[in-house]
Design a protein around this motif. Structure first.
Motif, PDB file in Angstrom:
ATOM      1  N   PHE A 147      56.473  24.368  11.406  1.00  0.00           N
ATOM      2  CA  PHE A 147      57.554  23.611  10.780  1.00  0.00           C
ATOM      3  C   PHE A 147      58.412  22.902  11.814  1.00  0.00           C
ATOM      4  CE2 PHE A 147      56.091  24.568   6.945  1.00  0.00           C
ATOM      5  CZ  PHE A 147      56.634  25.591   6.177  1.00  0.00           C
TER       6      PHE A 147
ATOM      7  N   LYS B 263      41.758  32.449  10.075  1.00  0.00           N
ATOM      8  CA  LYS B 263      42.561  32.855   8.937  1.00  0.00           C
ATOM      9  C   LYS B 263      43.936  32.198   8.957  1.00  0.00           C
ATOM     10  CE  LYS B 263      41.625  37.200   9.799  1.00  0.00           C
ATOM     11  NZ  LYS B 263      42.039  38.619   9.689  1.00  0.00           N
ATOM     12  N   TYR B 264      44.546  32.121  10.109  1.00  0.00           N
ATOM     13  CA  TYR B 264      45.878  31.520  10.179  1.00  0.00           C
ATOM     14  C   TYR B 264      45.857  30.017   9.964  1.00  0.00           C
ATOM     15  CZ  TYR B 264      48.767  35.503  11.400  1.00  0.00           C
ATOM     16  OH  TYR B 264      49.475  36.674  11.351  1.00  0.00           O
TER      17      TYR B 264
ATOM     18  N   MET C 283      44.830  25.131  -3.682  1.00  0.00           N
ATOM     19  CA  MET C 283      46.146  25.006  -4.327  1.00  0.00           C
ATOM     20  C   MET C 283      46.180  23.789  -5.241  1.00  0.00           C
ATOM     21  SD  MET C 283      48.048  27.544  -3.639  1.00  0.00           S
ATOM     22  CE  MET C 283      49.803  27.319  -3.774  1.00  0.00           C
TER      23      MET C 283
ATOM     24  N   LEU D 201      47.888  34.279   3.513  1.00  0.00           N
ATOM     25  CA  LEU D 201      48.321  33.338   2.479  1.00  0.00           C
ATOM     26  C   LEU D 201      47.515  33.498   1.197  1.00  0.00           C
ATOM     27  CD1 LEU D 201      49.140  29.990   4.288  1.00  0.00           C
ATOM     28  CD2 LEU D 201      50.684  31.574   3.168  1.00  0.00           C
TER      29      LEU D 201
ATOM     30  N   LEU E 116      63.120  30.987   6.439  1.00  0.00           N
ATOM     31  CA  LEU E 116      62.530  29.661   6.363  1.00  0.00           C
ATOM     32  C   LEU E 116      63.119  28.871   5.196  1.00  0.00           C
ATOM     33  CD1 LEU E 116      58.816  30.001   7.418  1.00  0.00           C
ATOM     34  CD2 LEU E 116      60.682  28.835   8.534  1.00  0.00           C
TER      35      LEU E 116
ATOM     36  N   TYR F  54      48.175  24.127   5.067  1.00  0.00           N
ATOM     37  CA  TYR F  54      48.272  23.533   3.737  1.00  0.00           C
ATOM     38  C   TYR F  54      49.743  23.294   3.406  1.00  0.00           C
ATOM     39  CZ  TYR F  54      50.282  27.012   0.551  1.00  0.00           C
ATOM     40  OH  TYR F  54      51.133  27.829  -0.118  1.00  0.00           O
ATOM     41  N   MET F  55      50.632  24.045   4.045  1.00  0.00           N
ATOM     42  CA  MET F  55      52.054  23.910   3.762  1.00  0.00           C
ATOM     43  C   MET F  55      52.627  22.610   4.304  1.00  0.00           C
ATOM     44  SD  MET F  55      53.366  27.805   4.110  1.00  0.00           S
ATOM     45  CE  MET F  55      54.649  27.516   2.930  1.00  0.00           C
TER      46      MET F  55
ATOM     47  N   MET G  46      42.511  26.076   1.871  1.00  0.00           N
ATOM     48  CA  MET G  46      43.682  26.559   1.142  1.00  0.00           C
ATOM     49  C   MET G  46      44.339  25.429   0.370  1.00  0.00           C
ATOM     50  SD  MET G  46      45.343  29.523   1.014  1.00  0.00           S
ATOM     51  CE  MET G  46      46.829  29.956   0.154  1.00  0.00           C
TER      52      MET G  46
ATOM     53  N   LEU H   1      54.307  30.096  11.665  1.00  0.00           N
ATOM     54  CA  LEU H   1      54.741  29.165  10.628  1.00  0.00           C
ATOM     55  C   LEU H   1      56.000  28.419  11.086  1.00  0.00           C
ATOM     56  CD1 LEU H   1      54.031  28.134   7.879  1.00  0.00           C
ATOM     57  CD2 LEU H   1      55.373  29.964   6.849  1.00  0.00           C
ATOM     58  N   VAL H   2      56.872  29.116  11.769  1.00  0.00           N
ATOM     59  CA  VAL H   2      58.083  28.481  12.304  1.00  0.00           C
ATOM     60  C   VAL H   2      57.694  27.409  13.321  1.00  0.00           C
ATOM     61  CG1 VAL H   2      60.174  28.863  13.659  1.00  0.00           C
ATOM     62  CG2 VAL H   2      59.509  30.504  11.909  1.00  0.00           C
TER      63      VAL H   2
ATOM     64  N   LYS I 255      56.815  38.892  12.177  1.00  0.00           N
ATOM     65  CA  LYS I 255      56.656  37.448  12.151  1.00  0.00           C
ATOM     66  C   LYS I 255      55.954  36.979  10.880  1.00  0.00           C
ATOM     67  CE  LYS I 255      54.969  37.759  16.295  1.00  0.00           C
ATOM     68  NZ  LYS I 255      54.110  37.361  17.428  1.00  0.00           N
TER      69      LYS I 255
ATOM     70  N   PRO J  14      42.728  35.900   4.568  1.00  0.00           N
ATOM     71  CA  PRO J  14      43.974  35.398   5.156  1.00  0.00           C
ATOM     72  C   PRO J  14      45.197  35.849   4.359  1.00  0.00           C
ATOM     73  CG  PRO J  14      42.357  33.644   5.020  1.00  0.00           C
ATOM     74  CD  PRO J  14      41.786  34.811   4.291  1.00  0.00           C
TER      75      PRO J  14
ATOM     76  N   PRO K  23      57.269  33.244  15.013  1.00  0.00           N
ATOM     77  CA  PRO K  23      56.213  33.153  14.007  1.00  0.00           C
ATOM     78  C   PRO K  23      55.486  31.817  14.052  1.00  0.00           C
ATOM     79  CG  PRO K  23      58.290  33.872  13.029  1.00  0.00           C
ATOM     80  CD  PRO K  23      58.595  33.393  14.398  1.00  0.00           C
TER      81      PRO K  23
ATOM     82  N   MET L  86      42.534  32.982  14.178  1.00  0.00           N
ATOM     83  CA  MET L  86      42.935  31.585  14.010  1.00  0.00           C
ATOM     84  C   MET L  86      42.277  30.979  12.787  1.00  0.00           C
ATOM     85  SD  MET L  86      45.220  31.254  15.936  1.00  0.00           S
ATOM     86  CE  MET L  86      45.873  29.639  15.703  1.00  0.00           C
TER      87      MET L  86
ATOM     88  N   ILE M 121      47.677  28.124   7.076  1.00  0.00           N
ATOM     89  CA  ILE M 121      49.081  27.735   6.929  1.00  0.00           C
ATOM     90  C   ILE M 121      49.278  26.221   6.913  1.00  0.00           C
ATOM     91  CG2 ILE M 121      49.947  29.848   7.995  1.00  0.00           C
ATOM     92  CD1 ILE M 121      50.654  28.192  10.449  1.00  0.00           C
TER      93      ILE M 121
END
Lengths: 223, 252, 250
Positions: A71, A157-158, A175, B87, B191, A163-164, A171, A67-68, B177, B85, A65, A155, A161
């Motif tokens: 991180f 849209k992805y 937040m 999220l 996670l 923002y995390m 995003m 996100l993994v 995923k 998206p 993934p 991409m 992530i």
């Protein structure tokens, strides 16, 4: 359900976040093109070690993934002594990820070109790099536009992530705003609409690009 | 005692070596928890893929067979859930639902958000499959006396679903995923587990995340293999989607 | 006696099947050699061995004194001196006719743009397509594409041109225009090796015909010799069958 309130003051902040989103998307796509092309050429023309390295890379980054991956870079690398900024971590993770997918699209495009093209190029005395550069790539780059356009939008849209890991993209800004005023529904409907608008505009631009570089007879499956 | 590199006798005595073994043990001990967390991801996956499947078929059917209004509505649904998206959708469903008086648990919100999102992609797949069935099939079904609904249920769908399997497995990989994104709204998936380890054993962060990555490699390849079996099981002779989907975009 | 191309004891194996079992011949400057024989007997493979598009397993090849098969020879330099016309034309799909002919001049022979354009236009004129310089391959008929392909080979000023069944992929009514170009070429003194089924062409233009079957040369000689007094029974059989099938052409 109480009355939905929208405040105009959000817009400049969101616009700022939007710029960051676009920056990140553009940069990671650029990384993806360069690395993706190299990987694709490695998979199609590379011998042994290049083929296996490229394949391993693609399999890993497509099989895990995104996100993994982010991180791992942002939280994992520091435990090895490498500390990257949030922005760089984000762009790097996204870039490495999209490169794996773009590699597959480029590979598909290259392999869709008939073997005769390479034969003809070699038969007039071109070296392999010359043949790739002047005959294969110009055709492959045109063939790859449809799936690649899809990748660009994906991409976009992805990119949210990041923002995390505390990047202030669209995003992230949203937040921050909502953490203060709790108006999640209003703010995020606007954010959703902003993303949708972006997707629409970029799709249109990409279709125009495809028309512009179109060559009669290229892109028609001739199996 | 700083290590003296190659001069040191056996790795388990050097400080670095100690850390490595200890690290592996810690991660190893947490394996049951890791498995539990993975199960939550899988549960979420099953819930959302099922939701996406059911809604996706309805949307696809509405687009192909519905009248102007329903077809347009279905298309709008697909456009929205594919264009926003993941999220943003997660946040909208989890936090936004409270403004409707609903208090959704993270898992439920995630299942709904990602499920509807998947329905957008799945409807596109099914629509393509339905449209690639020769019109003669519907004509034959009606001429035998089947109603529209019966024809769809007995003739169109069984064929369309088989045709959709290759594209659908793409969606499958992508979705499994994407369950990691639910972390953003507090779902207790892998996670969360990795973060748990990282917070307590900062130096194990890399190991923890690589482990998660490997878990997913297993899930995606295992899943694809499974789907391959299903496809072979359900295959009918001479039955294939005409016109390759060669250049079609691969889902995340 | 000016031998431009010399092929010695070529062997090639695909998997378990040996496609070339020791083929040798020579081509003199200005000669037109036509190679005939049943399909699948290694004729095309042999042509591809000459410019190393398919490297032979065994055997040696010389181009105007330079050993092509020698490991130290720069194969790209050699290929630039050998023209190759494919059965499927293989024009570069993304380039106009002019660019197709020009590409080799610009990138391999490294001519300046003006000079390259001059040469390219001249070759296109020579094959009768002066007015099609800006056309893309998809916009040309099969016969026109093949002629551009010949122009592309000619532009490199090769020592010999190899033709791999140049008309086999063409519709019947388009074969003539390509054969005309090839006949003119032969008459103008170009050294050519042609694999073809076109017996009329072979009969009227070939200096020597080579009959190949099962990976070996069965017989070779002038057209008169082969057509009137074939030495080997297979030669006679084959020629008889081919003339029946294709009729007299050219």
């Amino acid at each position: 359900m109480h009355h939905l309130v929208f405040e105009w003051s959000w817009l400049p902040q969101l616009a700022q976040g939007l710029t960051i989103t676009l920056e990140i998307t553009a940069t990671c796509i650029a990384i993806g093109i360069v690395l993706g092309l190299l990987l694709a050429i490695g998979r199609v023309y590379g011998k042994h070690i290049f083929y296996w390295l490229s394949s391993a890379y693609v399999q890993f980054f497509r099989g895990t993934p995104i996100l993994v991956q982010l991180f791992t870079i942002y939280y994992g690398l520091p435990s090895w002594g490498v500390r990257l900024s949030p922005f760089i971590s984000g762009v790097l993770a996204l870039g490495l990820n999209t490169a794996a997918y773009q590699a597959e699209y480029f590979r598909g495009a290259i392999q869709a070109i008939r073997a005769g093209q390479m034969l003809a190029a070699r038969s007039i005395g071109m070296t392999l790099p010359q043949a790739i550069r002047y005959v294969i790539l110009p055709q492959a780059l045109r063939l790859v536009i449809p799936p690649w356009s899809n990748e660009l939008i994906l991409m976009l849209k992805y990119s949210s992530i990041v923002y995390m890991v505390t990047v202030m993209d669209l995003m992230g800004v949203a937040m921050t705003i909502t953490s203060r005023n709790f108006r999640y529904l209003e703010v995020f409907i606007v954010v959703a609409l902003m993303y949708l608008a972006l997707v629409l505009i970029i799709s249109r631009l990409l279709r125009m690009l495809e028309r512009k570089v179109r060559i009669p007879g290229l892109g028609v499956e001739r199996r | 005692m700083r290590e003296r590199g190659a001069a040191c006798p056996s790795p388990s005595w050097s400080k670095e070596g100690e850390l490595k073994i200890e690290g592996l043990i810690t991660v190893g001990r947490s394996l049951p928890d890791l498995l539990g967390a993975t199960l939550i991801n899988i549960e979420l996956f099953l819930a959302l893929i099922l939701l996406g499947f059911l809604v996706g078929i309805i949307i696809a059917l509405l687009q192909v067979y519905g009248g102007g209004f329903w077809s347009a509505l279905a298309s709008a649904w697909e456009w929205f859930f594919r264009g926003v998206p993941a999220l943003v959708l997660l946040v909208l469903f989890f936090y936004g639902s409270s403004e409707f008086g609903l208090s959704l648990a993270p898992f439920t919100a995630a299942a709904l958000a990602l499920g509807f999102r998947s329905s957008g992609y799945q409807s596109q797949i099914f629509r393509g499959a339905i449209q690639s069935i020769p019109p003669g099939q519907m004509m034959a079904a009606r001429s035998v006396g089947l109603s529209r609904l019966q024809a769809i249920a007995n003739i169109i769908l069984p064929q369309a679903l088989r045709l959709a399997i290759p594209a659908w497995s793409n969606e499958f990989s992508s979705v499994i995923k994407d369950t990691t994104l639910a972390y953003a709204v507090g779902v207790n998936g892998v996670l969360r587990h990795a973060r748990y380890i990282m917070v307590r054993h900062y130096e194990l962060a890399m190991l923890a995340y690589i482990t998660v990555a490997l878990v997913f490699l297993l899930l995606t390849y295992g899943g694809n293999w499974l789907l391959g079996l299903v496809e072979r099981r359900l295959a009918l002779p001479g039955f294939q989607m005409k016109g390759g989907r060669g250049q079609e975009a691969l889902s995340r | 006696m000016n031998i431009i191309l010399k092929v010695e004891d070529l062997h090639k194996r695909y998997g378990r099947e040996e496609v070339l079992k020791g083929v040798s011949f020579e081509v003199q400057k200005g000669e037109t050699k036509v190679i005939i024989g049943p399909s699948g007997t290694g004729k095309s493979t042999m042509l591809r061995c000459i410019n190393q598009l398919t490297p032979p397993d065994k055997g040696r090849i010389w181009l105007d004194g330079v050993e092509v098969t020698h490991p130290k020879t720069n194969i790209n330099t050699v290929r630039a001196q050998i023209g190759f016309v494919f059965q499927d034309f293989n024009l570069f799909t993304h380039l106009t006719a002019l660019d197709n002919v020009r590409l080799g001049l610009l990138k391999v022979k490294k001519l300046v743009k003006e000079r390259a354009t001059e040469v390219a236009v001249e070759e296109l004129r020579r094959v009768g397509l002066a007015d099609k310089t800006e056309a893309y391959p998809a916009e040309l008929s099969g016969g026109q594409q093949q002629r551009v392909s010949i122009a592309r080979a000619l532009a490199m000023d090769p020592k010999v041109i190899l033709f791999d069944e140049p008309t086999s992929a063409l519709d019947p009514e388009l074969i003539g225009e390509v054969l005309t170009v090839m006949i003119d070429l032969a008459k103008s003194g170009m050294t050519m090796v042609v694999v073809s089924h076109e017996m009329g062409f072979a009969r009227s233009v070939a200096d020597e015909i080579i009959f190949m079957e099962h990976g070996v040369i069965v017989e070779q000689g002038s057209p008169q010799q082969l057509f009137s007094h074939p030495q080997h029974p297979r030669t006679g059989e084959f020629l008889h069958k081919i003339t029946e099938l294709y009729g007299e052409t050219g």
